[in-house]
Design a protein around this motif. Structure first.
Motif, PDB file in Angstrom:
ATOM      1  N   ASN A 147     -15.167 -23.439  -7.402  1.00 33.25           N
ATOM      2  CA  ASN A 147     -15.378 -24.634  -6.601  1.00 33.25           C
ATOM      3  C   ASN A 147     -16.737 -24.605  -5.919  1.00 33.25           C
ATOM      4  O   ASN A 147     -17.413 -25.629  -5.787  1.00 33.25           O
ATOM      5  CB  ASN A 147     -14.265 -24.785  -5.565  1.00 33.25           C
ATOM      6  N   CYS A 148     -17.145 -23.423  -5.505  1.00 37.38           N
ATOM      7  CA  CYS A 148     -18.479 -23.251  -4.910  1.00 37.38           C
ATOM      8  C   CYS A 148     -19.563 -23.507  -5.950  1.00 37.38           C
ATOM      9  O   CYS A 148     -20.542 -24.204  -5.696  1.00 37.38           O
ATOM     10  CB  CYS A 148     -18.604 -21.845  -4.335  1.00 37.38           C
TER      11      CYS A 148
ATOM     12  N   SER B  64     -20.056 -27.295  -6.624  1.00 40.72           N
ATOM     13  CA  SER B  64     -20.282 -28.210  -5.509  1.00 40.72           C
ATOM     14  C   SER B  64     -21.546 -29.034  -5.732  1.00 40.72           C
ATOM     15  O   SER B  64     -22.390 -28.727  -6.587  1.00 40.72           O
ATOM     16  CB  SER B  64     -20.415 -27.419  -4.208  1.00 40.72           C
TER      17      SER B  64
ATOM     18  N   TRP C 178     -12.271 -31.577  -8.507  1.00 39.35           N
ATOM     19  CA  TRP C 178     -13.209 -31.448  -9.631  1.00 39.35           C
ATOM     20  C   TRP C 178     -13.358 -32.785 -10.361  1.00 39.35           C
ATOM     21  O   TRP C 178     -13.097 -32.890 -11.569  1.00 39.35           O
ATOM     22  CB  TRP C 178     -12.771 -30.336 -10.571  1.00 39.35           C
TER      23      TRP C 178
ATOM     24  N   TYR D  52      -5.229 -25.973  -9.682  1.00 43.24           N
ATOM     25  CA  TYR D  52      -6.556 -25.900  -9.076  1.00 43.24           C
ATOM     26  C   TYR D  52      -7.306 -27.220  -9.230  1.00 43.24           C
ATOM     27  O   TYR D  52      -8.071 -27.613  -8.336  1.00 43.24           O
ATOM     28  CB  TYR D  52      -7.352 -24.749  -9.670  1.00 43.24           C
ATOM     29  N   TYR D  53      -7.081 -27.920 -10.329  1.00 46.37           N
ATOM     30  CA  TYR D  53      -7.639 -29.263 -10.458  1.00 46.37           C
ATOM     31  C   TYR D  53      -7.083 -30.168  -9.368  1.00 46.37           C
ATOM     32  O   TYR D  53      -7.797 -30.979  -8.779  1.00 46.37           O
ATOM     33  CB  TYR D  53      -7.345 -29.837 -11.841  1.00 46.37           C
TER      34      TYR D  53
ATOM     35  N   TYR E 236      -8.675 -28.854  -5.837  1.00 48.49           N
ATOM     36  CA  TYR E 236     -10.101 -29.049  -5.584  1.00 48.49           C
ATOM     37  C   TYR E 236     -10.642 -30.396  -6.056  1.00 48.49           C
ATOM     38  O   TYR E 236     -11.750 -30.775  -5.686  1.00 48.49           O
ATOM     39  CB  TYR E 236     -10.899 -27.919  -6.247  1.00 48.49           C
TER      40      TYR E 236
ATOM     41  N   ALA F 161     -11.638 -20.512  -6.090  1.00 39.74           N
ATOM     42  CA  ALA F 161     -12.471 -20.849  -4.941  1.00 39.74           C
ATOM     43  C   ALA F 161     -13.949 -20.636  -5.262  1.00 39.74           C
ATOM     44  O   ALA F 161     -14.815 -21.410  -4.851  1.00 39.74           O
ATOM     45  CB  ALA F 161     -12.060 -19.996  -3.744  1.00 39.74           C
TER      46      ALA F 161
END
Length: 427
Positions: free
Chosen positions: A324-325, A328, A115, A109-110, A113, A321
């Protein structure tokens, strides 16, 4: 309290109709008051993230910041962790959860996305055995909240040296004003205070020589730090009966105007800002307490988001997900403006642009000016078995029931046992 909410999970639409049936359990500590009182931000961000994509359900439980740590530990022991949790601390405790297989690896996931706000320092504190297991969010710093009105009334300037801090404390004490509001009934506050005193007495490298090297706790620098802490108590810097005063009570004493300062962290900015309606409140960084020690402060992540290893693949994708939101650029503004919470990677310049409260701005300008020399928080850095020894031993030290030598000898013994058991965390 529990709330069923819907969140944004577009990343899993390709998984088909099964994704729409996914439900995620979430534990967080974003209440409306107290430590990490960022509830208004969390409420807004839930609504913000909801319409972006399609309908995964999240069952949300809000737990107190202090209690959530113990609750999550019990959940790990029972094999009943929530899918997604925002809890503390990272570093040694997080590594313990990863070691027993309770957490999902987040490397993919890193990569997915980016991050980018999570730098190498924070990645290290949220990693174990070459894998990253959590997403840290808040930047925690420690400083001195002070009553500007009392300082001005007494003609006292903001201290820039330790001698000036001591002179200010003595002046307030002579006038019958509590110099530093401090309560240690909960036992963990002394750990934060001593963490700050330790770093400002010995510096970052000397801490690393002990925590990650072979230097013993019983070294001269650590002894001086322990004696400094004990002296604050014996010299009357704290209120009477401080070991029987709770953390919230100590903050209330300061906010009532009956104490000149309180030394604590950004994790309570929300309540401090909302509660400081009787005087003009400011923040300064505690100056170094020994010659040759660089300016700095205790820092780390307030808490981190982590996923259960038992959560389905669809659920992990949905939760990622959602995170991530929450992380942001637009969400970071909400954390700052509505929750007085500063996420990792947010700069003082952004805080000014987004209209952060002046106290938030002041705190982070001071704390982030010394990132190369900022130092560790003991009860996230030490193995949990050592922390459980540290709590009562610090209470005895600051209460005058143990000497600095006795305190350090006890800590060294616990430290050696933890190392022998393979519990030491090294970033």
């Amino acid at each position: 309290m529990q709330r069923l909410i819907s969140i944004s999970v577009g990343a899993i639409l390709a998984a088909g109709s099964a994704a729409a049936e996914t439900a995620i359990t979430q534990w967080d500590q974003f209440s409306q008051s107290g430590i990490t009182a960022a509830g208004p931000a969390m409420d807004e961000l839930i609504a913000t993230c909801k319409p972006a994509l399609d309908g995964v359900s999240v069952l949300r439980t809000v737990a107190p910041s202090i209690g959530i740590r113990d609750s999550y530990r019990l959940a790990v022991s029972a094999g009943k962790t929530p899918d997604l949790a925002y809890t503390w601390p990272a570093a040694s405790v997080l590594a313990g959860y990863a070691r027993v297989g309770a957490l999902a690896k987040l490397d993919k996931y890193y990569d997915q996305y980016g991050w980018p706000q999570v730098n190498e320092f924070y990645k290290g504190r949220n990693s174990y055995d070459g894998h990253i297991y959590a997403v840290p969010m808040e930047q925690d710093l420690m400083g001195v909240y002070f009553n500007r009105d009392l300082f001005a009334e007494k003609g006292i300037s903001v201290p820039t040296t330790y001698a000036e801090f001591q002179a200010a404390a003595e002046a307030f004490k002579a006038d019958g004003i509590v110099p530093v509001s401090f309560g240690n009934r909960d036992r963990w506050p002394a750990t934060n205070t001593f963490s700050l005193i330790l770093g400002l007495t010995v510096g970052l490298q000397a801490e690393q020589d002990v925590f990650f090297g072979d230097t013993a706790w019983t070294n001269a620098g650590f002894k001086q730090a322990a004696e400094n802490f004990q002296a604050w108590a014996s010299d009357g810097y704290f209120p009477r009966g401080f070991n029987g005063i709770g953390y919230d009570e100590a903050n209330a004493l300061f906010l009532s105007g009956r104490a000149a300062m309180t030394i604590t962290g950004t994790w309570v900015l929300q309540d401090m800002i909302r509660g400081a309606d009787k005087f003009d409140m400011g923040v300064f960084m505690m100056p170094p307490m020994a010659d040759g020690v660089a300016a700095g402060t205790m820092w780390g992540e307030g808490s981190q988001w982590q996923l259960s290893s038992t959560t389905s693949a669809e659920g992990q994708d949905a939760a990622a997900a959602y995170l991530n939101c929450l992380l942001s650029d637009e969400s970071r503004k909400v954390w700052v403006q509505k929750g007085h919470t500063v996420t990792i990677g947010t700069t003082p310049e952004e805080l000014a642009e987004w209209g952060a409260d002046p106290v938030v701005q002041e705190f982070f300008e001071g704390g982030l000016a010394t990132t190369e020399t900022n130092f560790y928080d003991l009860h996230t850095t030490l193995p949990e078995s050592v922390t459980q020894v540290l709590y009562p031993e610090l209470q005895r030290l600051v209460g005058g029931e143990a000497s600095a030598d006795e305190f350090l000898e006890t800590m060294q013994a616990a430290w050696e046992v933890a190392i022998a058991n393979g519990e030491r965390w090294i970033p």
